[in-house]
Structures are given as structure tokens and as C-alpha cells.
Motif scaffolding. Sequence first.
Motif, mmCIF file in Angstrom:
data_model
loop_
_atom_site.group_PDB
_atom_site.id
_atom_site.type_symbol
_atom_site.label_atom_id
_atom_site.label_comp_id
_atom_site.label_asym_id
_atom_site.label_seq_id
_atom_site.Cartn_x
_atom_site.Cartn_y
_atom_site.Cartn_z
ATOM 1 N N GLU A 114 -11.472 -2.039 3.707
ATOM 2 C CA GLU A 114 -11.394 -3.497 3.546
ATOM 3 C C GLU A 114 -10.061 -4.045 4.037
ATOM 4 O O GLU A 114 -10.011 -5.089 4.701
ATOM 5 C CB GLU A 114 -11.590 -3.861 2.073
ATOM 6 C CG GLU A 114 -13.001 -3.642 1.552
ATOM 7 C CD GLU A 114 -13.090 -3.789 0.050
ATOM 8 O OE1 GLU A 114 -14.185 -4.138 -0.446
ATOM 9 O OE2 GLU A 114 -12.071 -3.560 -0.655
ATOM 10 N N THR A 163 -4.642 4.454 1.803
ATOM 11 C CA THR A 163 -4.800 4.344 0.351
ATOM 12 C C THR A 163 -5.295 2.939 0.042
ATOM 13 O O THR A 163 -5.284 2.053 0.914
ATOM 14 C CB THR A 163 -3.475 4.570 -0.380
ATOM 15 O OG1 THR A 163 -2.544 3.531 0.014
ATOM 16 C CG2 THR A 163 -2.867 5.930 -0.032
ATOM 17 N N ARG A 164 -5.679 2.709 -1.197
ATOM 18 C CA ARG A 164 -6.042 1.351 -1.568
ATOM 19 C C ARG A 164 -4.820 0.439 -1.433
ATOM 20 O O ARG A 164 -3.675 0.892 -1.450
ATOM 21 C CB ARG A 164 -6.603 1.305 -2.979
ATOM 22 C CG ARG A 164 -5.614 1.662 -4.069
ATOM 23 C CD ARG A 164 -6.241 1.488 -5.446
ATOM 24 N NE ARG A 164 -5.286 1.769 -6.513
ATOM 25 C CZ ARG A 164 -5.474 1.435 -7.786
ATOM 26 N NH1 ARG A 164 -6.589 0.804 -8.145
ATOM 27 N NH2 ARG A 164 -4.572 1.733 -8.702
ATOM 28 N N HIS A 168 0.848 -1.193 0.000
ATOM 29 C CA HIS A 168 0.000 0.000 0.000
ATOM 30 C C HIS A 168 0.882 1.240 0.000
ATOM 31 O O HIS A 168 2.103 1.165 0.110
ATOM 32 C CB HIS A 168 -0.965 -0.018 1.188
ATOM 33 C CG HIS A 168 -0.308 0.094 2.539
ATOM 34 N ND1 HIS A 168 -0.477 1.167 3.363
ATOM 35 C CD2 HIS A 168 0.518 -0.752 3.211
ATOM 36 C CE1 HIS A 168 0.184 0.982 4.488
ATOM 37 N NE2 HIS A 168 0.811 -0.174 4.423
ATOM 38 N N TRP A 191 -7.356 -5.475 -5.621
ATOM 39 C CA TRP A 191 -7.270 -4.194 -4.921
ATOM 40 C C TRP A 191 -8.305 -4.169 -3.805
ATOM 41 O O TRP A 191 -9.448 -4.592 -3.987
ATOM 42 C CB TRP A 191 -7.538 -3.039 -5.871
ATOM 43 C CG TRP A 191 -6.439 -2.765 -6.856
ATOM 44 C CD1 TRP A 191 -6.423 -3.071 -8.184
ATOM 45 C CD2 TRP A 191 -5.198 -2.103 -6.585
ATOM 46 N NE1 TRP A 191 -5.245 -2.645 -8.759
ATOM 47 C CE2 TRP A 191 -4.467 -2.038 -7.806
ATOM 48 C CE3 TRP A 191 -4.622 -1.544 -5.443
ATOM 49 C CZ2 TRP A 191 -3.209 -1.463 -7.906
ATOM 50 C CZ3 TRP A 191 -3.363 -0.967 -5.527
ATOM 51 C CH2 TRP A 191 -2.670 -0.927 -6.750
ATOM 52 N N LEU A 192 -7.900 -3.654 -2.644
ATOM 53 C CA LEU A 192 -8.799 -3.488 -1.512
ATOM 54 C C LEU A 192 -8.884 -2.013 -1.142
ATOM 55 O O LEU A 192 -7.896 -1.277 -1.238
ATOM 56 C CB LEU A 192 -8.291 -4.279 -0.294
ATOM 57 C CG LEU A 192 -8.035 -5.769 -0.473
ATOM 58 C CD1 LEU A 192 -7.446 -6.360 0.811
ATOM 59 C CD2 LEU A 192 -9.314 -6.497 -0.852
ATOM 60 N N THR A 193 -10.042 -1.580 -0.702
ATOM 61 C CA THR A 193 -10.158 -0.226 -0.172
ATOM 62 C C THR A 193 -9.434 -0.160 1.167
ATOM 63 O O THR A 193 -9.170 -1.187 1.803
ATOM 64 C CB THR A 193 -11.625 0.159 0.025
ATOM 65 O OG1 THR A 193 -12.182 -0.642 1.083
ATOM 66 C CG2 THR A 193 -12.439 -0.039 -1.254
ATOM 67 N N PRO A 194 -9.116 1.066 1.644
ATOM 68 C CA PRO A 194 -8.493 1.155 2.968
ATOM 69 C C PRO A 194 -9.317 0.481 4.066
ATOM 70 O O PRO A 194 -8.756 -0.177 4.945
ATOM 71 C CB PRO A 194 -8.379 2.666 3.194
ATOM 72 C CG PRO A 194 -8.286 3.248 1.824
ATOM 73 C CD PRO A 194 -9.178 2.380 0.973
#
Length: 365
Positions: free
Chosen positions: A118, A130-131, A91, A113-116
Motif C-alpha cells: 500500500e 516493512t509496514r 517506516h 498503518w499501511l502495508t509495504p
Amino acid sequence: MTQLDVVVVGGGAMGSAAAWQLARRGMRVALLEQYEAGHTNGASHGASRIFRLSYPDPVHIGLAREARRLWRELEDVTGARLLTVTGGVDHGDHPFLQDLADGLAAAGVPHSWLTPAEAAERWPGIRFDTRALFHPDSGRLHADHAVAALQDAAAKEGAEVRHSTPVTAIEVLGDDTVLVHTDGGSYRARRVVAAVNAWAAKLVGGLAPLPPLRVTQEQPAHFAARVPEDGWPSFGHRFADPDHFYGGIYGLATPGEGIKVGFHGVGPEVDPDHRDFTPEPAQLAALREYTRRWLPGVDADVFTPISCTYTTTPDSIFVLDRHGPVVVATGFSGHGFKFVPAIGRVLADLALDGTRPDPRFAFNR
């Protein structure tokens, strides 16, 4: 004088892997290591190294895939447990993360990709803003056990493994003859594999056209875990600003010792024969500050410093090449361990028939 097919100088991970690969092909091999077994003077000791396929180019991804297969084969041969899959995550705000994702996609390597939010839910010990790029096939290797297993496998195939045997000189007598000198006698062989990393310039600098090599004393630390160690991925945090926390961080769990966290390749330059093994105060303070800000799952006040060497080339790509009868492995730049058994295969190829890997690993590129 002992007559052999190949002498491998350097009993760290790379040299031990080369000895295994050569011996299993029926070669008469001696592996000579200057220090005692299990020493902490080089770059192959400790209990944890990151394994990952996350590279932006197919050459490194392919080498890592080969290494994964060979790690599992080595486990089968020796009964050692070496590679633990934990998943990995990168990240930060550096555009290199997109390069990693593009490389994984092109090679068909699983990733997402994961969101922050997630990422934080999955790994509460790490703070994300960040992602995050998740690669489930990543994990960790046990370095000490890996070196021991490689030497055990080499010995089972007939290799002679000798510790506390410093090589004092390598003498090239012709395209197919070298003398390897030690205080206890000399070895005559068709090839020598010098897998000495930080000592390459000293031992073979006059025998092969090495690129400039920068040897540094790196200073990660094990921090006490507040989140259970088995819940941690291997992780990288990359900053676009190179001055922000020295450009980035890597980390992973070291079971029984905590969470290993470190800067990459920014330690002070050293002579590998004259190291103090002492953390540089400013970098240690910055490392602790990083853990306070970004790793809620560790205690920044409870830590044990670690010391190891990096041998870094100008482009951070390692050297795997041959000049006459001299095969050289060096410049692993802090990211070579994951590839160890595949590099052993490359070194065996170079020694036996001169087959070269990708040109990026050549002396002159």
C-alpha cells in the motif's frame, strides 16, 4: 546607549519568532543578528524543513499543534506561504515507530498503518519492506521565507531588526538589568534572549548552567527527482541497527531543488565559526548508496550537497530556560524548526514573567 525592554540575540528562526512575540505584546525589542540577512552559517537557512505532529509524547505534540496554528497566523499577517501539507510517512524495523503510533493515538492525531504494498503504491519513489506509519497532517516549511516573515512581522509590531551586528559580550548587572555589547554600541535592557544555538556555549556559557552541547556539521543533499516533487511526502526511515546507514534517514521534497535526503545528527563536530562546509566523503558515499537502494524515485548520481549545523543536547531535547535576566534557547538537536513560532511564545513568556514550559526543557533535567 539604547534602552529597551528586551534584546534578542540571534536572528535565526527562534530569535526572530521571539522578537515577533515580544513586540506584539508591546515590548521595546531589538533583534541583533551577527550575519547578513539570508546567510547560510547556522541552522535556519534553506527552503525545506519537515513539519510533523508525530512524536511519542503529548508535550511535543501539543507544542507542534500550537506551532501549526501560529504558522498559519504568520502567513495571514505577512502574506507569505510557509507551511505546505504533503502527508508524512515513517517506516523501518525500529520499535520507535510503535511508540510514535501510540503517542499519536493518545493525542487523537490522525494516522494509519499501511502495508509495504500500500505504501509503495502511494509513494512509488520510496521502497518499503516493512509496514509504514502514515500521518496526513505532516508537510514541509520553507525555512528562508519563514525567517524573513518572522522578522517582517516583528518589524511591523515595532521591533528593531539589525543584521551584521555581532554581539561581543553580554553583561549581567542585576536581576533586571543587562548590557548587550556590540562593536557599534551597547544596549541596556531588562532581559536578554540568547537564541544563538551553536554559539550558546561561547556567548552565554558563563551566564547560565547549560547542559553539554555538541555542534556538528550535517551533510544532507538534494537529489534529482525521477518522480515529480509534488508527489513526495516527508519521510523517515528508522533502522533498529544503529550502524546501518547511521541509524536512519529523513527526507522531503524541496520544490525546484529535488529531494532532500540526510542522516540525522551524525556529522563531524565543528566550531561554528570555523567550518569548511564540505561533505565528509564516507558519509556522502553512504548517503548516495542509501538513495540507490531505497529511493528509486531519485537519481543517486545527480545531487547537490547541503551544509548546516545541529546543536545537540545529551537527550536531544532542547533548552528553553531562564537564569536571572538571561533567557536561553539552544540545543534544538535537528528537530526544532517545526516548533518555531510556539518556541517564540515560550521565550516571550520566560522573558516577561518567567513562566517556564515543561521541565524537560530546563537547564537541569
